[in-house]
Scaffold this motif. Sequence first.
Motif, PDB file in Angstrom:
ATOM      1  N   PRO A 103     -54.673 -37.105  43.407  1.00  0.00           N
ATOM      2  CA  PRO A 103     -55.831 -37.578  42.629  1.00  0.00           C
ATOM      3  C   PRO A 103     -55.399 -38.038  41.241  1.00  0.00           C
ATOM      4  O   PRO A 103     -54.494 -37.462  40.621  1.00  0.00           O
ATOM      5  CB  PRO A 103     -56.747 -36.346  42.567  1.00  0.00           C
ATOM      6  CG  PRO A 103     -56.336 -35.509  43.728  1.00  0.00           C
ATOM      7  CD  PRO A 103     -54.863 -35.739  43.895  1.00  0.00           C
ATOM      8  N   ASN A 104     -56.066 -39.067  40.747  1.00  0.00           N
ATOM      9  CA  ASN A 104     -55.704 -39.609  39.439  1.00  0.00           C
ATOM     10  C   ASN A 104     -55.910 -38.599  38.327  1.00  0.00           C
ATOM     11  O   ASN A 104     -55.214 -38.624  37.313  1.00  0.00           O
ATOM     12  CB  ASN A 104     -56.521 -40.871  39.152  1.00  0.00           C
ATOM     13  CG  ASN A 104     -56.117 -42.019  40.054  1.00  0.00           C
ATOM     14  OD1 ASN A 104     -54.965 -42.095  40.480  1.00  0.00           O
ATOM     15  ND2 ASN A 104     -57.054 -42.901  40.358  1.00  0.00           N
TER      16      ASN A 104
ATOM     17  N   ASN B 125     -61.792 -38.586  38.622  1.00  0.00           N
ATOM     18  CA  ASN B 125     -60.672 -39.345  39.190  1.00  0.00           C
ATOM     19  C   ASN B 125     -60.846 -40.842  38.977  1.00  0.00           C
ATOM     20  O   ASN B 125     -59.863 -41.561  38.722  1.00  0.00           O
ATOM     21  CB  ASN B 125     -60.540 -39.040  40.679  1.00  0.00           C
ATOM     22  CG  ASN B 125     -60.097 -37.608  40.934  1.00  0.00           C
ATOM     23  OD1 ASN B 125     -59.340 -37.041  40.154  1.00  0.00           O
ATOM     24  ND2 ASN B 125     -60.579 -37.019  42.022  1.00  0.00           N
TER      25      ASN B 125
ATOM     26  N   ALA C 250     -57.379 -42.227  43.793  1.00  0.00           N
ATOM     27  CA  ALA C 250     -56.123 -41.489  43.920  1.00  0.00           C
ATOM     28  C   ALA C 250     -54.974 -42.471  44.005  1.00  0.00           C
ATOM     29  O   ALA C 250     -55.157 -43.668  44.261  1.00  0.00           O
ATOM     30  CB  ALA C 250     -56.151 -40.581  45.153  1.00  0.00           C
TER      31      ALA C 250
END
Length: 835
Positions: free
Chosen positions: A697-698, A648, A683
């Motif tokens: 979340p990224n 992430n 995130a």
Amino acid sequence: MKNHFSILTCFFLLLLMPSLAQERLAVTKTDSIMLSPKDSLIFVDSTLIQAEKAPSVKAPTLEDLIYKGRTYSLQANEIMLELQEQLDTTRLAEEIPTMEQTIESIRDRTKNPNSKFNFRYVTALMRILKSTEENNQQLDKIVQVRLDRLQYLDSLLGVIKKDDFFTYKIRDTLLLPTYSEEIDHLKANIHLLDSTIYRQELQAARYQSKLSSITIGIMELRRYVENNRTVLEKNLLKKEINFIWESYEIPSPKSIFHITLDSLQLNYLFLLRQLRTDLFTSFLAILILAASYLLVRHTLRRIREDKEYGKVILSRVKFLSEAPFSAVMVALLPLVFFMFDTGSVALLTFFMYILVFFSSVLIHKSFSLSVFVKWLVLVAIFVFFSISNLYWEIAYQERIYFQIGNVITLILLWQIPGKFKSEDKGEVSFLRRLRSLTMVFLTLGIIANIFGRFSLAKILSVAGVVGFIHAITLYFFIKVIMEIIYVIVENKKDADAFTTYIDFKGIQSRIRGFFMFLALLFWVTIFLHNLALSDYVYDSVSQFLSQERKLGATSFTFSSILLFGILIYASYILANNIAYFASLKDQKYSGNRTKRLGSSILLIRLGVLIVGFVIAATAAEIPLDKVTIVLGALSVGIGFGLQTIINNLVSGVILAFERPIQIGDDIEVGENSGQVKEVGIRASKILSYDGAEVVIPNGDLLSQSLINWTLSDKRRRIELIIGVAYDSDMQKVKSLIEEVLTRDRILKVPSPRVLMQNFNESSVDFRVLFWIESMDMMLEMRNEVMNAIFQVFKENDIEIPFPKRDLYIKGLPDEAARLRDKKNPPKTESGDNSH
């Protein structure tokens, strides 16, 4: 026989003398061809020779003498210029007598057997001696530096004086008159410099002697004061005077009136001395207060005159609208006070009086008369206690006054919970906690006074009352600061492009905590000062933080850890605030993607955090090589259990560089849709159209299909399915819909389109397509167009079909049929269709 031998010997020597003389001359004779005419100009002045020269030393040439003369003349001029910058005798002449007078005054007071020193007096003496010692050390350093420099100059001058340069003269001064004048002038300068250095060294030595005498006096008085402080600390909990129910006589050589008068006069002199010492700081403080008041006054005038909603804005600022000058003073005096030396009790009391006065004006303007009267009673008790706090001697006569003041204050504080009402629950909670703390101290003060512990009772009583009044003034300090920020922001909304998108509520929630922390820090500092514990707490905390500790082979101090934590926290706060204001700017330019920072804010945050970490590690003296060891250990943890977190984090960096989304974009990720509010390190936050904040979340933003409705622009196509009856005029239907789509807020390029789509069971469906400038008005435009189509269809008798169903009953049970026949005789029925 002996006589004859002596005569022969003398005769023989007389014969040998000519030959020996010729040989001697042959050795010392110089060839006249090798002799330069200018060398013959120089001769040795035997009157200046102080010692016999060694035969091996060669006589200097004329060029050497001229070069030395020029060099020594330049050095002498440099020494003369430096000696012209004399010692700052003005400061020494002013401050040394003042310090001597201070030392002598304290020494006279210590010799008075009738004076009983209290904690305030002892603490004040320690501060006076400390400040006097610091000033004395500064002056001594200045004098010592000057003495060292004079000794250095004297050594340079001694080298010139010892040189044999002056033993050589010119045979004929008419041949080189300039050189001769230069040498004579150099001799005069050397004599003048020698006497000047001697006078200045003598002057500096006299000042140094006086400073050394002051140093000895300070050391003696400090030892005496420390001994008295130790005695007071040991006797603090011991009985000083009789119990309150016993008959007693107050032993005091002075009346309380004379003690008060002497203390006020002495503290007044201390106050003037400090203001004169910090003259620039005093002038700067007055300038800040005046400029701030003029700025606030100008802002309020502009709001009253130019703002359409000026009255609404001013109705939200309670204190600034009622008493602007007093409000500005209350907001700035706590900050200005810390520009001075906060250890002075006289200065502290002076600022407290000013702050209480302006706070009283605010209470008079903003609260009821009964509240103001009770406040004045508390202020009167505060004035008495604060003046008593300035006493330099113990005055047992004020014992009964302290009891009365404590009881009155307790009665007024007891009524606060029932009388005080506010819309802000935090204010009520703050006042109740403050009231409880003050009542505890006053109760303890009453008990200590009853049992003869007068010094302890006075400390507790003064700390309680002064602490309560000071806390109330700091409450107004926070409220007025918020109002000032509010009016400045509102005033600049039309003039400043930045403040137009500032959310004041968000800013207030962020800065309010900072000013509350400042207020708490101010209050604790002065509260400990009134408890006579400020020096003890400061020394204890400093010693605890600075003491070196070891953990294995690594040494550290808590001060370095604290400094590291503070800098990391400050960088975190700075990064968050930058992201906050940048996101506000992105919301302002939500329609123009090129003007937004978007996910680049993440890079800024990471940059601020990295720089903050490096600065914190450097300031805390943490070796960076050990940091790399820690990072290496973390890499092992990453391999075992932190893959998702690192994924992430890396995804966040990729989002920042690739920029598939930015703050303000409308996106869809899986089942989630909404507007991007924040692209974080781990995130991102999406504000759904229902108002919920969804944290994604990224890594999911990169791994899942991402729909960005505003990646290039915010234009949006709207699609409608309109069904009409089969018997309608289809060309007319199409023209009517196209007429509706000629509205201003519907884009002409791409042009709207009306297409026949389907032949359904009961309707012919038209597919209506049109574009709008921003998807923010999608629901509004969809509603507007559908209403317009419905209205135009109704006006032109175009039916919009809807499903119809016919109900056929095949049969009923026998009993139900018989009952039906009794109630309703059978009739012939017809329907649209027969079954």
